[in-house]
Design a protein around this motif. Structure first.
Motif, short mmCIF file in Angstrom:
data_model
loop_
_atom_site.label_atom_id
_atom_site.label_comp_id
_atom_site.label_asym_id
_atom_site.label_seq_id
_atom_site.Cartn_x
_atom_site.Cartn_y
_atom_site.Cartn_z
N UNK A 36 -19.08 42.31 1.14
CA UNK A 36 -18.87 41.35 2.22
C UNK A 36 -17.99 40.19 1.78
N UNK A 37 -17.23 39.60 2.70
CA UNK A 37 -16.36 38.47 2.36
C UNK A 37 -17.16 37.22 2.04
N UNK A 38 -16.51 36.27 1.40
CA UNK A 38 -17.11 34.98 1.10
C UNK A 38 -17.04 34.08 2.34
N UNK A 39 -17.95 33.13 2.38
CA UNK A 39 -17.91 32.07 3.40
C UNK A 39 -17.78 32.62 4.82
N UNK A 40 -18.52 33.67 5.10
CA UNK A 40 -18.48 34.28 6.42
C UNK A 40 -19.83 34.90 6.71
N UNK A 41 -20.20 34.89 7.99
CA UNK A 41 -21.43 35.55 8.40
C UNK A 41 -21.22 37.03 8.66
N UNK A 42 -19.96 37.47 8.56
CA UNK A 42 -19.65 38.87 8.83
C UNK A 42 -20.09 39.75 7.67
N UNK A 43 -20.86 40.77 7.97
CA UNK A 43 -21.27 41.76 6.98
C UNK A 43 -21.29 43.09 7.72
N UNK A 44 -20.43 44.00 7.35
CA UNK A 44 -20.30 45.27 8.08
C UNK A 44 -21.63 46.03 8.06
N UNK A 45 -21.95 46.64 9.18
CA UNK A 45 -23.21 47.36 9.32
C UNK A 45 -22.99 48.87 9.37
N UNK A 46 -24.07 49.59 9.19
CA UNK A 46 -24.09 51.04 9.30
C UNK A 46 -25.38 51.41 10.03
N UNK A 47 -25.30 52.29 10.98
CA UNK A 47 -26.47 52.57 11.82
C UNK A 47 -27.38 53.63 11.21
N UNK A 48 -28.64 53.57 11.58
CA UNK A 48 -29.61 54.57 11.17
C UNK A 48 -29.19 55.95 11.67
N UNK A 49 -28.65 55.99 12.89
CA UNK A 49 -28.19 57.25 13.46
C UNK A 49 -27.06 57.84 12.64
N UNK A 50 -26.12 57.00 12.23
CA UNK A 50 -24.98 57.45 11.42
C UNK A 50 -25.45 58.07 10.11
N UNK A 51 -26.53 57.54 9.56
CA UNK A 51 -27.06 58.04 8.29
C UNK A 51 -27.98 59.24 8.47
N UNK A 52 -28.34 59.53 9.70
CA UNK A 52 -29.24 60.65 9.96
C UNK A 52 -30.68 60.36 9.58
N UNK A 53 -31.04 59.09 9.55
CA UNK A 53 -32.43 58.72 9.24
C UNK A 53 -33.31 58.87 10.47
N UNK A 54 -34.61 58.74 10.26
CA UNK A 54 -35.60 58.93 11.32
C UNK A 54 -35.82 57.61 12.07
N UNK A 55 -35.11 57.44 13.15
CA UNK A 55 -35.13 56.16 13.87
C UNK A 55 -36.53 55.81 14.37
N UNK A 56 -37.34 56.82 14.66
CA UNK A 56 -38.68 56.54 15.17
C UNK A 56 -39.61 55.98 14.09
#
Length: 358
Positions: A36-56
């Motif tokens: 993640x960049x410095x001095x920023x609230x931006x932090x790239x995300x990755x979804x549970x669905x994208x990873x194939x995890x058990x969302x339930x």
């Protein structure tokens, strides 16, 4: 431990000099691991669905965390945020203490100082602090190396948290007895002495500022006999990410990879589940703070065998799992009773995480 001195001397946390060296931020598009960049609230995300995890299984995990006094919880996958949750009155801007999970900051600074030629961890501590830093005889004191401090096998009495010479009594020859003890703090004195700075300033310039743990999101605070690091959750996650990335931040090597590999493997032949202030899973036995007993089996049976961790009092956690590409952060009050490192919460939590990711 209930919300200890959160606002006490908060301004102390923001003191300390920053490095004058230029900081070059990595280009996220060029790296497999996201930084993640410095001095920023931006932090790239990755979804549970994208990873194939058990969302339930996400809500049961979050319910378990909230019920067990958690304040914040993060899971990173290759540096991207999959889960970031705040609960029980905490939020992203608030600071919390790392407790003994912060011991690994001292390990990291030791590796940096050694790479800079300031220290050699195989040298005796008295080479840097002079003699009589303990109450042991000179012969016994000179057996203690910096590596013994990082490995918790100095042979000094662990019955007191204090680390003044009168408190550091001889019990056994260095290398022959493992005991969880605050004497590791003498490594901070070694680094301060050899760097010509304070430990906090060396930490700021060599680690904090280089990975974006800025002075508005944490600092060192002296509490009783403890020099404790406080930060927001994302600063703890940044540190965990740098460790996961084999000591790099983007294209910059912060701590040598070889040292880090050494630090996260068994450091002595007594407690197989301990490196240089890092706890190691997947070993055949382990010791715990305050005990000379050896326990058979893995440290955290539910966790992946390659997981290693920074474990702090009252369940402050940084888990690193290379095989799963995970960094997991937990901050909060004690899940159950007060503990110094490992607790039953670790294994229970990993049971819940496994339900999510498997």
């Amino acid at each position: 431990m209930k919300t200890i001195v959160y606002f006490l001397l908060l301004s102390v946390l923001f003191m300390g000099c920053s490095s004058n060296e230029p900081i070059i931020e990595p280009d996220p598009a060029e790296a497999e691991i996201y930084f993640p960049p410095f001095n920023s609230d931006i932090w790239v995300t990755k979804s549970i669905t994208e990873l194939g995890w058990n969302e339930n299984q996400l809500q049961p995990l979050l319910d378990f965390l909230e019920t067990n006094n958690t304040k914040s919880f993060m899971i990173l996958h290759d540096g991207k945020v999959v889960i970031e949750e705040y609960m029980n009155g905490h939020d992203a801007s608030k600071l919390w203490y790392w407790a003994s999970a912060g011991k690994t900051l001292t390990t990291t600074l030791s590796g940096i100082a050694q790479e800079e030629g300031l220290i050699d961890i195989d040298h005796k501590v008295s080479d840097y602090l002079g003699t009589d830093w303990t109450s042991a005889t000179l012969e016994k004191e000179n057996l203690i190396t910096c590596k013994h401090l990082l490995s918790m096998n100095s042979g000094l009495d662990d019955s007191s948290d204090a680390v003044e010479p009168e408190d550091l009594q001889y019990v056994a020859d260095a290398g022959t007895r493992w005991a969880y003890h605050n004497v590791y703090k003498k490594m901070q004195d070694v680094i301060a002495s050899t760097s010509g700075s304070t430990f906090a300033n060396y930490f700021n310039s060599k680690l904090r500022d280089k990975i974006g743990m800025t002075n508005t999101s944490g600092g060192w605070l002296q509490l009783s006999n403890f020099n404790v690091y406080w930060s927001n959750t994302r600063s703890m996650a940044r540190f965990g990410l740098m460790i996961y990335a084999n000591g790099k931040w983007g294209n910059t090597q912060i701590v040598p990879e070889d040292f880090l590999k050494e630090a996260t493997n068994t450091s002595q032949n007594i407690n197989k589940s301990y490196g240089y202030l890092w706890w190691l899973n997947g070993k055949s036995s382990y010791h715990l703070p305050g005990s000379q007993l050896e326990f058979n089996g893995e440290l955290i049976p539910n966790a992946p065998i390659d997981m290693y961790a920074a474990l702090g009092k009252n369940d402050q956690k940084i888990y690193i799992v290379p095989s799963k590409k995970l960094v997991v952060i937990r901050m909060g009050e004690a899940a159950d009773s007060e503990t110094f490192a490992l607790s039953s919460f670790d294994n229970d939590l990993w049971g819940k995480i496994n339900n999510l990711i498997d």
